[in-house]
Design a protein around this motif. Structure first.
Motif, PDB file in Angstrom:
ATOM      1  N   ARG A  37      18.813  68.138 -35.605  1.00  0.00           N
ATOM      2  CA  ARG A  37      17.699  68.681 -36.814  1.00  0.00           C
ATOM      3  C   ARG A  37      16.811  67.116 -37.426  1.00  0.00           C
ATOM      4  O   ARG A  37      16.360  67.290 -37.813  1.00  0.00           O
ATOM      5  CB  ARG A  37      18.453  68.976 -37.626  1.00  0.00           C
ATOM      6  N   ALA A  38      18.045  66.249 -36.942  1.00  0.00           N
ATOM      7  CA  ALA A  38      16.986  64.797 -37.529  1.00  0.00           C
ATOM      8  C   ALA A  38      16.371  64.252 -37.112  1.00  0.00           C
ATOM      9  O   ALA A  38      15.211  63.480 -37.565  1.00  0.00           O
ATOM     10  CB  ALA A  38      18.434  63.548 -37.683  1.00  0.00           C
ATOM     11  N   ALA A  39      15.001  64.666 -36.110  1.00  0.00           N
ATOM     12  CA  ALA A  39      14.364  64.178 -34.867  1.00  0.00           C
ATOM     13  C   ALA A  39      12.612  65.394 -35.849  1.00  0.00           C
ATOM     14  O   ALA A  39      11.578  65.091 -35.105  1.00  0.00           O
ATOM     15  CB  ALA A  39      14.176  64.630 -34.033  1.00  0.00           C
ATOM     16  N   SER A  40      13.084  66.940 -36.526  1.00  0.00           N
ATOM     17  CA  SER A  40      12.007  67.671 -36.867  1.00  0.00           C
ATOM     18  C   SER A  40      12.159  67.814 -38.646  1.00  0.00           C
ATOM     19  O   SER A  40      12.871  68.238 -39.065  1.00  0.00           O
ATOM     20  CB  SER A  40      12.705  69.027 -36.527  1.00  0.00           C
ATOM     21  N   PRO A  41      11.258  66.756 -38.611  1.00  0.00           N
ATOM     22  CA  PRO A  41      10.392  66.932 -40.026  1.00  0.00           C
ATOM     23  C   PRO A  41      11.240  68.577 -40.915  1.00  0.00           C
ATOM     24  O   PRO A  41      11.548  68.454 -41.956  1.00  0.00           O
ATOM     25  CB  PRO A  41       9.258  66.218 -40.512  1.00  0.00           C
ATOM     26  N   SER A  42      10.503  69.687 -40.232  1.00  0.00           N
ATOM     27  CA  SER A  42      10.829  70.936 -40.989  1.00  0.00           C
ATOM     28  C   SER A  42      12.039  71.277 -41.006  1.00  0.00           C
ATOM     29  O   SER A  42      12.355  72.183 -42.100  1.00  0.00           O
ATOM     30  CB  SER A  42      10.129  72.143 -40.230  1.00  0.00           C
ATOM     31  N   THR A  43      12.968  70.684 -41.279  1.00  0.00           N
ATOM     32  CA  THR A  43      14.236  71.281 -40.853  1.00  0.00           C
ATOM     33  C   THR A  43      15.247  70.306 -41.700  1.00  0.00           C
ATOM     34  O   THR A  43      16.654  70.993 -42.474  1.00  0.00           O
ATOM     35  CB  THR A  43      15.311  70.584 -39.729  1.00  0.00           C
ATOM     36  N   TRP A  44      14.660  68.995 -42.321  1.00  0.00           N
ATOM     37  CA  TRP A  44      15.029  68.504 -43.341  1.00  0.00           C
ATOM     38  C   TRP A  44      15.440  69.155 -44.820  1.00  0.00           C
ATOM     39  O   TRP A  44      14.471  69.928 -45.160  1.00  0.00           O
ATOM     40  CB  TRP A  44      14.199  67.092 -43.692  1.00  0.00           C
ATOM     41  N   GLN A  45      16.704  68.409 -45.556  1.00  0.00           N
ATOM     42  CA  GLN A  45      16.418  69.574 -46.927  1.00  0.00           C
ATOM     43  C   GLN A  45      15.564  68.297 -47.672  1.00  0.00           C
ATOM     44  O   GLN A  45      16.328  67.153 -48.043  1.00  0.00           O
ATOM     45  CB  GLN A  45      18.230  69.608 -47.456  1.00  0.00           C
ATOM     46  N   GLY A  46      14.700  69.003 -48.885  1.00  0.00           N
ATOM     47  CA  GLY A  46      14.337  67.829 -50.390  1.00  0.00           C
ATOM     48  C   GLY A  46      12.962  67.613 -49.602  1.00  0.00           C
ATOM     49  O   GLY A  46      12.682  67.673 -48.181  1.00  0.00           O
ATOM     50  N   LEU A  47      12.914  66.944 -50.944  1.00  0.00           N
ATOM     51  CA  LEU A  47      11.832  65.538 -50.291  1.00  0.00           C
ATOM     52  C   LEU A  47      11.716  64.664 -49.227  1.00  0.00           C
ATOM     53  O   LEU A  47      10.512  64.958 -48.064  1.00  0.00           O
ATOM     54  CB  LEU A  47      10.450  65.058 -51.137  1.00  0.00           C
ATOM     55  N   ASN A  48      12.306  64.012 -48.782  1.00  0.00           N
ATOM     56  CA  ASN A  48      12.594  63.265 -48.094  1.00  0.00           C
ATOM     57  C   ASN A  48      11.450  62.537 -47.985  1.00  0.00           C
ATOM     58  O   ASN A  48      11.001  62.204 -46.182  1.00  0.00           O
ATOM     59  CB  ASN A  48      12.640  63.603 -46.659  1.00  0.00           C
ATOM     60  N   LEU A  49      11.072  61.272 -49.128  1.00  0.00           N
ATOM     61  CA  LEU A  49      10.138  60.806 -49.642  1.00  0.00           C
ATOM     62  C   LEU A  49      10.286  59.604 -48.022  1.00  0.00           C
ATOM     63  O   LEU A  49       9.166  59.252 -47.466  1.00  0.00           O
ATOM     64  CB  LEU A  49       9.685  60.454 -50.488  1.00  0.00           C
ATOM     65  N   LEU A  50      11.347  59.047 -48.425  1.00  0.00           N
ATOM     66  CA  LEU A  50      11.811  58.175 -47.996  1.00  0.00           C
ATOM     67  C   LEU A  50      11.734  57.958 -46.068  1.00  0.00           C
ATOM     68  O   LEU A  50      11.354  57.096 -44.948  1.00  0.00           O
ATOM     69  CB  LEU A  50      13.676  57.506 -47.675  1.00  0.00           C
ATOM     70  N   GLY A  51      11.972  58.990 -45.704  1.00  0.00           N
ATOM     71  CA  GLY A  51      11.746  59.298 -44.211  1.00  0.00           C
ATOM     72  C   GLY A  51      10.703  59.635 -44.026  1.00  0.00           C
ATOM     73  O   GLY A  51      10.340  58.984 -42.787  1.00  0.00           O
ATOM     74  N   PHE A  52       9.767  59.504 -44.658  1.00  0.00           N
ATOM     75  CA  PHE A  52       8.339  60.091 -44.277  1.00  0.00           C
ATOM     76  C   PHE A  52       7.925  58.716 -43.988  1.00  0.00           C
ATOM     77  O   PHE A  52       6.634  58.507 -43.436  1.00  0.00           O
ATOM     78  CB  PHE A  52       7.739  61.362 -44.896  1.00  0.00           C
ATOM     79  N   ALA A  53       7.955  57.559 -45.046  1.00  0.00           N
ATOM     80  CA  ALA A  53       7.583  56.483 -44.852  1.00  0.00           C
ATOM     81  C   ALA A  53       8.001  56.072 -43.697  1.00  0.00           C
ATOM     82  O   ALA A  53       6.733  54.628 -43.325  1.00  0.00           O
ATOM     83  CB  ALA A  53       8.140  55.633 -46.919  1.00  0.00           C
ATOM     84  N   LEU A  54       9.603  56.142 -43.570  1.00  0.00           N
ATOM     85  CA  LEU A  54       9.627  54.943 -42.669  1.00  0.00           C
ATOM     86  C   LEU A  54       9.087  55.216 -41.616  1.00  0.00           C
ATOM     87  O   LEU A  54       9.176  54.753 -40.005  1.00  0.00           O
ATOM     88  CB  LEU A  54      11.860  54.993 -42.586  1.00  0.00           C
ATOM     89  N   MET A  55       8.841  56.812 -40.883  1.00  0.00           N
ATOM     90  CA  MET A  55       8.388  57.218 -40.087  1.00  0.00           C
ATOM     91  C   MET A  55       6.533  56.809 -40.317  1.00  0.00           C
ATOM     92  O   MET A  55       6.470  56.506 -39.021  1.00  0.00           O
ATOM     93  CB  MET A  55       8.012  58.924 -39.778  1.00  0.00           C
TER      94      MET A  55
END
Length: 52
Positions: free
Chosen positions: A24-42
């Motif tokens: 699930r870590a590879a699929s942003p659609s399954t992330w909980q919350g805004l995950n701004l850091l995750g999107f910035a890192l990607m």
């Protein structure tokens, strides 16, 4: 020379390491919350890979 594995420096690093193998870590659609850091890192990773 032996390769050393350093322990997580923070609780966040420990959480990321714990879930790194989770599919699930590879699929942003399954992330909980805004995950701004995750999107910035990607975005940064993609820019580094393409050289832009």
């Amino acid at each position: 020379m032996s390769e050393q594995i350093s322990p997580p420096r923070s609780v966040d690093e420990a959480i990321v390491a714990e879930h790194a193998g989770d599919e699930r870590a590879a699929s942003p659609s399954t992330w909980q919350g805004l995950n701004l850091l995750g999107f910035a890192l990607m975005t940064v990773r993609d820019a580094l890979e393409t050289g832009s």
